[in-house]
Design a protein around this motif. Structure first.
Motif, PDB file in Angstrom:
ATOM      1  N   ASP A 159      -8.478  -2.372   4.532  1.00 40.11           N
ATOM      2  CA  ASP A 159      -9.257  -1.980   3.670  1.00 40.11           C
ATOM      3  C   ASP A 159      -8.939  -0.496   3.315  1.00 40.11           C
ATOM      4  O   ASP A 159      -9.681   0.149   2.423  1.00 40.11           O
ATOM      5  CB  ASP A 159     -10.800  -2.195   3.961  1.00 40.11           C
ATOM      6  CG  ASP A 159     -11.250  -3.546   4.122  1.00 40.11           C
ATOM      7  OD1 ASP A 159     -10.408  -4.512   3.552  1.00 40.11           O
ATOM      8  OD2 ASP A 159     -12.211  -3.948   4.888  1.00 40.11           O
ATOM      9  N   LEU A 160      -8.637   0.108   4.354  1.00 38.32           N
ATOM     10  CA  LEU A 160      -8.459   1.732   4.348  1.00 38.32           C
ATOM     11  C   LEU A 160      -7.184   2.305   3.890  1.00 38.32           C
ATOM     12  O   LEU A 160      -6.917   3.388   3.818  1.00 38.32           O
ATOM     13  CB  LEU A 160      -8.824   2.344   5.501  1.00 38.32           C
ATOM     14  CG  LEU A 160     -10.309   1.787   6.171  1.00 38.32           C
ATOM     15  CD1 LEU A 160     -10.399   2.429   7.748  1.00 38.32           C
ATOM     16  CD2 LEU A 160     -11.387   2.473   5.382  1.00 38.32           C
ATOM     17  N   THR A 182      -5.083   1.856   1.309  1.00 38.14           N
ATOM     18  CA  THR A 182      -4.798   2.660   0.053  1.00 38.14           C
ATOM     19  C   THR A 182      -5.769   3.731  -0.045  1.00 38.14           C
ATOM     20  O   THR A 182      -4.915   4.982  -0.544  1.00 38.14           O
ATOM     21  CB  THR A 182      -5.298   1.688  -1.137  1.00 38.14           C
ATOM     22  OG1 THR A 182      -4.352   0.760  -1.455  1.00 38.14           O
ATOM     23  CG2 THR A 182      -5.291   2.601  -2.449  1.00 38.14           C
ATOM     24  N   HIS A 209       0.709  -1.323  -0.038  1.00 37.23           N
ATOM     25  CA  HIS A 209      -0.040  -0.019  -0.142  1.00 37.23           C
ATOM     26  C   HIS A 209       0.939   1.360   0.066  1.00 37.23           C
ATOM     27  O   HIS A 209       0.218   2.315   0.128  1.00 37.23           O
ATOM     28  CB  HIS A 209      -1.055  -0.004   1.082  1.00 37.23           C
ATOM     29  CG  HIS A 209      -2.133  -1.214   1.072  1.00 37.23           C
ATOM     30  ND1 HIS A 209      -3.181  -0.903   0.243  1.00 37.23           N
ATOM     31  CD2 HIS A 209      -2.127  -2.277   1.612  1.00 37.23           C
ATOM     32  CE1 HIS A 209      -3.794  -2.099   0.222  1.00 37.23           C
ATOM     33  NE2 HIS A 209      -3.301  -3.022   1.203  1.00 37.23           N
ATOM     34  N   ARG A 231     -13.852  -0.047  11.313  1.00 36.52           N
ATOM     35  CA  ARG A 231     -13.612  -0.853   9.980  1.00 36.52           C
ATOM     36  C   ARG A 231     -12.048  -1.700  10.013  1.00 36.52           C
ATOM     37  O   ARG A 231     -11.230  -0.992  10.812  1.00 36.52           O
ATOM     38  CB  ARG A 231     -13.937  -0.115   8.576  1.00 36.52           C
ATOM     39  CG  ARG A 231     -15.312   0.483   8.145  1.00 36.52           C
ATOM     40  CD  ARG A 231     -15.166   1.144   7.068  1.00 36.52           C
ATOM     41  NE  ARG A 231     -14.658   0.529   6.029  1.00 36.52           N
ATOM     42  CZ  ARG A 231     -14.208   1.001   4.784  1.00 36.52           C
ATOM     43  NH1 ARG A 231     -14.855   2.370   4.609  1.00 36.52           N
ATOM     44  NH2 ARG A 231     -13.933   0.240   3.610  1.00 36.52           N
TER      45      ARG A 231
END
Length: 266
Positions: free
Chosen positions: A249-250, A252, A25, A245
């Motif tokens: 998932d966050l 990038t 990432h 969350r």
């Protein structure tokens, strides 16, 4: 500026997986939450520490910091606190991490002046050991000393270059400081900056960067305006908020948001 994230966002994740996330990432480094429940902690043997070093080197990702939980302003005798600081410094030195993170942690009933003097005395003692290890101990703007003005009351008493500051932008904001005020106070001592985002002062559930109310644009602007070229580290507090969350998932969009802020500030 270089970008990192804290393993507080991926609690308990094995280090090879953390490093793969960082590399995939676009993050340059990792802040290592140093707690017995985490894979990297002061209980590691010499061989285990060498393995951690090799894993970082193979990944091309840098160990930014050993993020400990020592409360340097807390009540009680100095010796256990200084011993804990030295253990964190030794771990950081063995891993090649330039920084150790500590908390102020004064009790609510401690007089502020007493807490400041206690923290400064302990940091000054440990800073000598840190200098030998090539490590800086950073006092985070947090809890009892959440603003830059609070932190420099301590650091001004220490007077040692191996004791500095970690700017947590959420806590200075919650403490009522504007980014320019925080930077002006902390600049002579600043090691690196922790960024994050939340919905409001009353709702500190971690959000993706740019999705909340924290003044990240202003923070990056003031750093860029003064030519500061250190680390921005995303501290996503997943460990304390089960409903948040998943960080992977966050990563990038978070990376891209920071890059946009940096480009715009330039």
């Amino acid at each position: 500026m270089k970008l990192a994230f804290s393993t507080l966002g991926v609690p308990g994740l094995p280090l090879p997986d953390v490093l793969r996330l960082a590399s995939a990432h676009g993050f340059h480094g990792v802040e290592l939450r140093t707690h017995p429940e985490e894979p990297v902690n002061p209980g590691l043997s010499g061989a285990e520490r060498a393995r951690v070093v090799a894993q970082f080197e193979a990944s091309g990702v840098e160990p930014l910091s050993v993020a400990g939980y020592t409360r340097v302003a807390g009540p009680g005798p100095d010796d256990p606190v200084v011993t804990e600081l030295r253990e964190l410094v030794d771990l950081a030195g063995d891993l090649g991490a330039p920084y150790v993170r500590v908390f102020p942690g004064a009790d609510v009933d401690q007089p502020a002046e007493d807490a400041d003097i206690t923290a400064a005395r302990r940091l000054a003692t440990a800073a000598e050991h840190a200098a030998d290890a090539g490590v800086r101990i950073l006092l985070e703007t947090h809890d009892s000393h959440r603003t830059g003005a609070d932190a420099i009351r301590v650091l001004g008493l220490v007077g040692h270059r191996n004791a500095g500051a970690l700017w947590d932008v959420m806590h200075t904001w919650l403490g009522g400081e504007q980014p320019a005020e925080s930077y002006a106070a902390l600049a002579p001592y600043l090691g690196y900056v922790q960024v994050k985002d939340i919905a409001s002062a009353d709702d500190t559930l971690p959000l993706g960067l740019g999705a909340g109310v924290l003044p990240l644009t202003e923070c990056v602007d003031v750093l860029s305006r003064h030519g500061w070229d250190g680390w921005l580290c995303w501290e996503y507090e997943k460990r304390w908020y089960e409903a948040a969350r998943p960080l992977p998932d966050l990563l990038t969009p978070g990376h891209d948001h920071l890059c946009r802020l940096l480009n715009e500030s330039a």
